[in-house]
Write an enzyme that holds these catalytic residues in place. Structure first.
Site, short mmCIF file in Angstrom:
data_model
loop_
_atom_site.label_atom_id
_atom_site.label_comp_id
_atom_site.label_asym_id
_atom_site.label_seq_id
_atom_site.Cartn_x
_atom_site.Cartn_y
_atom_site.Cartn_z
N GLU A 1 0.82 -1.22 0.00
CA GLU A 1 0.00 0.00 0.00
C GLU A 1 0.85 1.26 0.00
O GLU A 1 0.51 2.24 -0.66
CB GLU A 1 -0.96 0.00 1.19
CG GLU A 1 -2.07 -1.04 1.11
CD GLU A 1 -2.97 -0.85 -0.11
OE1 GLU A 1 -2.97 0.24 -0.72
OE2 GLU A 1 -3.66 -1.81 -0.47
N TYR B 1 -6.43 6.82 3.66
CA TYR B 1 -6.61 5.74 2.70
C TYR B 1 -5.89 4.47 3.16
O TYR B 1 -6.48 3.39 3.24
CB TYR B 1 -6.12 6.11 1.29
CG TYR B 1 -5.87 4.86 0.50
CD1 TYR B 1 -6.95 4.13 -0.01
CD2 TYR B 1 -4.59 4.33 0.35
CE1 TYR B 1 -6.75 2.93 -0.67
CE2 TYR B 1 -4.38 3.14 -0.30
CZ TYR B 1 -5.46 2.44 -0.81
OH TYR B 1 -5.26 1.23 -1.43
N ASP C 1 -9.76 5.60 -2.38
CA ASP C 1 -8.61 6.09 -3.15
C ASP C 1 -9.14 6.74 -4.43
O ASP C 1 -10.33 6.95 -4.58
CB ASP C 1 -7.66 4.93 -3.46
CG ASP C 1 -8.21 4.04 -4.55
OD1 ASP C 1 -9.46 3.94 -4.67
OD2 ASP C 1 -7.43 3.44 -5.30
#
Length: 358
Positions: free
Chosen positions: A45, A128, A146
């Site tokens: 991520e 996020y 996102d």
DNA sequence: AACGCGTGGAA
DNA sequence: TTTCCAAGCGT
């Protein structure tokens, strides 16, 4: 557990069309009880922030090979992490990655917090990423928003308010839509949908599992959403870079950039400031090793190196000189032989500059 | 809140 | 060639 019809439609699509990615546990494996490694989810991520899947893949594999567990990354020299990150961009992510690994290792006994709130407190982890890790790694029904989700939701509900003003509304509809069952797969499904079908240009609505309920599809506005403020034009800055080559082996003189700001903490060849009103005629006056005792013959290399950063274009004039091996380097500089250059913490713009001099 | 912060691929 | 932009965060 109960799942809304809308979420079910998408999850069924995801079961058939999920992308296979190095950091992803497939829906099939999930069903068999395979649990994602929070370290893997976190690492992927961070790398994927504002970065394409294609660009991330090799870096992700390399990082896991170098540092298999978060404790390994925490124990690594920051210099090694910057070297491994070189070329991926947004280098503050790499520094925060290292700081985050240290925090998890030292303050959380090597285990990532399992709530979005706890994750949000970690360096480099924003709204996020915190939601994504909570949902994907810990199966929590966090609303993961996102750029893909913003596009999908703005179309699904025909949200015409421009970004970023529309963010609260988008977050609200994503929260309402996120199921209690399989929230991680749902988040990944919406992002896959945005990446493969509900694309910025020419969305493939005919293949979309949500097409029948999509308001923008019905009104014909899909391709115009989400609305955004127009971008500012990028100015062009100019500067010079100096590639000093050691006579015996063509080693290149490098130095470290300041720890913060543009390319913070990365390596570079010496150069001038980059400004919109550079005095090109005076570039060579800024060359390094002026007081080395040798009168160096700095020669401009044909052609200019062009590179675009987030908020400006750069045109670099490259100068080259051969330097006697006996030359004493400034304290903050070092020689890097050609065979060692690939392992230096050189951002792409500096690799271009060095390449132009050879 | 708005801006600084990389890169490479697609159109 | 130029523009756009891709799984955002920190300040």
């Amino acid at each position: 557990m109960k799942t809304s019809p809308a979420a079910n439609e998408l999850l069924e699509w995801y079961d058939r069309h999920a992308r296979t990615l190095p950091w992803r546990v497939s829906p099939e494996d999930r069903r068999l009880g395979v649990v994602p490694d929070p370290y893997h989810v976190w690492l992927s991520e961070i790398m994927l922030q504002q970065t394409t899947v294609a660009a991330v893949k090799d870096y992700y594999v390399k990082f896991l090979s170098l540092w298999p567990r978060v404790g390994d990354l925490a124990a690594a020299p920051e210099e090694d992490v910057m070297k491994a990150w070189a070329g991926l961009g947004y280098y503050s992510r790499a520094r925060n990655l290292k700081r985050c690994a240290e925090t998890v290792a030292d303050q959380h006994e090597g285990s990532f917090p399992e709530t979005a709130e706890g994750l949000l407190a970690l360096p480099g982890v924003g709204p996020y990423t915190a939601a994504a890790i909570a949902a994907i790694a810990f199966d929590q029904p966090a609303a993961v928003v996102d750029g893909n989700v913003e596009r999908v939701m703005s179309r699904l509900f025909e949200i015409t308010t421009p970004l970023p003003e529309a963010k609260p509304e988008i977050k609200a509809v994503m929260t309402a839509l996120t199921p209690a069952s399989r929230p991680g797969d749902f988040a990944q499904a919406v992002m896959d949908l945005g990446a493969t079908l509900c694309t910025p240009k020419r969305p493939a609505c005919s293949l979309c599992p949500w097409s029948s309920g999509c308001e923008a599809r019905a009104s014909g506005l899909a391709e115009t959403l989400p609305r955004k403020a127009p971008k500012k034009t990028k100015p062009t800055r100019t500067g010079a870079a100096f590639v000093a080559l050691r006579e015996s082996d063509n080693a290149v003189m490098l130095r470290r950039r300041p720890p913060k700001g543009l390319l913070g903490g990365m390596s570079e060849v010496p150069g001038t400031e980059w400004s919109v009103d550079a005095d090109e005629a005076g570039f060579v006056l800024s060359a390094p090793l002026q007081d080395s005792g040798t009168d160096l013959d700095w020669r401009p290399v044909a052609g200019v190196v062009r590179h675009t950063f987030t908020h400006f274009h750069l045109e670099l004039t490259i100068f080259r000189a051969h330097v006697p091996d006996s030359t004493l380097l400034p304290g903050n500089c070092w020689w890097s032989a050609p065979a060692e250059l690939p392992d230096e913490a050189l951002p792409t713009v500096m690799r271009k500059a060095i390449e132009a001099a050879f």
